[in-house]
Design a protein around this motif. Sequence first.
Motif, PDB file in Angstrom:
ATOM      1  N   CYS A 149       1.954   2.096  -3.383  1.00 15.61           N
ATOM      2  CA  CYS A 149       0.862   2.225  -4.283  1.00 15.61           C
ATOM      3  C   CYS A 149       0.362   3.710  -4.267  1.00 15.61           C
ATOM      4  O   CYS A 149       0.132   4.273  -3.291  1.00 15.61           O
ATOM      5  N   SER A 150       0.075   4.104  -5.524  1.00 17.34           N
ATOM      6  CA  SER A 150      -0.684   5.406  -5.779  1.00 17.34           C
ATOM      7  C   SER A 150      -1.972   5.053  -5.937  1.00 17.34           C
ATOM      8  O   SER A 150      -2.456   4.103  -6.430  1.00 17.34           O
ATOM      9  N   LYS A 151      -2.777   5.815  -5.082  1.00 18.44           N
ATOM     10  CA  LYS A 151      -4.304   5.559  -5.294  1.00 18.44           C
ATOM     11  C   LYS A 151      -5.042   5.586  -6.760  1.00 18.44           C
ATOM     12  O   LYS A 151      -6.057   4.808  -6.813  1.00 18.44           O
ATOM     13  N   ASP A 152      -4.472   6.251  -7.397  1.00 16.43           N
ATOM     14  CA  ASP A 152      -4.938   6.490  -8.718  1.00 16.43           C
ATOM     15  C   ASP A 152      -4.430   5.669  -9.977  1.00 16.43           C
ATOM     16  O   ASP A 152      -4.531   5.576 -11.022  1.00 16.43           O
ATOM     17  N   ASP A 153      -3.544   4.732  -9.164  1.00 12.39           N
ATOM     18  CA  ASP A 153      -3.022   3.494 -10.249  1.00 12.39           C
ATOM     19  C   ASP A 153      -3.791   2.495 -10.414  1.00 12.39           C
ATOM     20  O   ASP A 153      -3.686   1.662  -9.336  1.00 12.39           O
ATOM     21  N   ARG A 179       0.977  -1.103  -0.031  1.00 14.05           N
ATOM     22  CA  ARG A 179       0.032  -0.019   0.038  1.00 14.05           C
ATOM     23  C   ARG A 179       0.958   1.120   0.065  1.00 14.05           C
ATOM     24  O   ARG A 179       0.305   2.386  -0.549  1.00 14.05           O
ATOM     25  N   SER A 180       2.069   1.203   0.735  1.00 12.30           N
ATOM     26  CA  SER A 180       2.820   2.455   0.872  1.00 12.30           C
ATOM     27  C   SER A 180       3.600   2.799  -0.561  1.00 12.30           C
ATOM     28  O   SER A 180       3.876   3.811  -0.923  1.00 12.30           O
ATOM     29  N   CYS A 232      -2.087  -0.772  -9.259  1.00 10.57           N
ATOM     30  CA  CYS A 232      -1.931  -0.964  -7.823  1.00 10.57           C
ATOM     31  C   CYS A 232      -3.078  -1.527  -7.022  1.00 10.57           C
ATOM     32  O   CYS A 232      -3.082  -2.307  -6.266  1.00 10.57           O
ATOM     33  N   GLN A 233      -4.317  -0.916  -7.449  1.00  7.03           N
ATOM     34  CA  GLN A 233      -5.749  -1.411  -7.205  1.00  7.03           C
ATOM     35  C   GLN A 233      -5.760  -3.034  -7.549  1.00  7.03           C
ATOM     36  O   GLN A 233      -6.444  -3.749  -6.803  1.00  7.03           O
TER      37      GLN A 233
END
Length: 274
Positions: free
Chosen positions: A257-261, A254-255, A264-265
């Motif tokens: 990852c970018s929320k809008d990637d 999570r650290s 990553c999701q």
Amino acid sequence: MRKVVVLIGAAVTLAAACQGAEPPLCRIRKGLYEQRQALASAPQVPAATGGDAAGDGGTAAASRSSLDLEYAGFFQSLSEATASSDPTTIASCCKEAAEDRVGALACHLVKYLAGGRTDSATFLSGFPGARKDVASLWDLDAIAASAASSGSQVPKAFQPNGPGHRYIDELFLLVLDGKEDAIVKYFTLTTLVSGDYARYMDEKLGLLLREAPATMLTNWYLIRKHKAKIKTVVQTFLASATPSEAQQVSRAVRSLCSKDDPDCQEILHLFAKK
């Protein structure tokens, strides 16, 4: 078929007799691997149908062991060449074995390690990729084990679990380094292995997950098509890890990852418990 196997066995015996007590030479007789393959594919006749240790299957196994003794001589010479730490000696030895599939694989690994792992591009370009070449890698394991059991020296590069496992180890180290070609080759290899080799490779992917999640995230575009494999590895890890270990890895992902990637999701979704 029995006549063919017996004739091959006689040829092996004659070759061994001709060699006599001469020291092993750093070369491999032309056609040795193909001869061994022919013996490996010889039908095994069960004792219940009239076969026994002296039948076709037993003769093939004995003849294959004789051929492995020839490889044992090569491995001992290759081991001595490696111990000399002289790259020209290793190159000269390997030149004599270049036409043999197993010999070439053995030399490819030895030269890479003897060179201090500095030429990863050459190592990767010569790494077995096709199914038949991967099969040769496992043959190399079996032949090296046979050579060791006969008392011959084998290169330290083959230790501790054999050259096939050492190939996997070295490829995985390059995966940890984020080498794209290594990542592609590693995951391709996972589709061609089974049994103990498959379990061994999956265990290393668990190590990738724990120790180098950034490598997985950065190279997800290469790994995505193997998502089912990664999901299995993740679920196996979550099932065996302590709660603190699982949280630590999840936090690390999570650290990074970018929320809008969207990648990553997709990866974070793999961590969802069943």
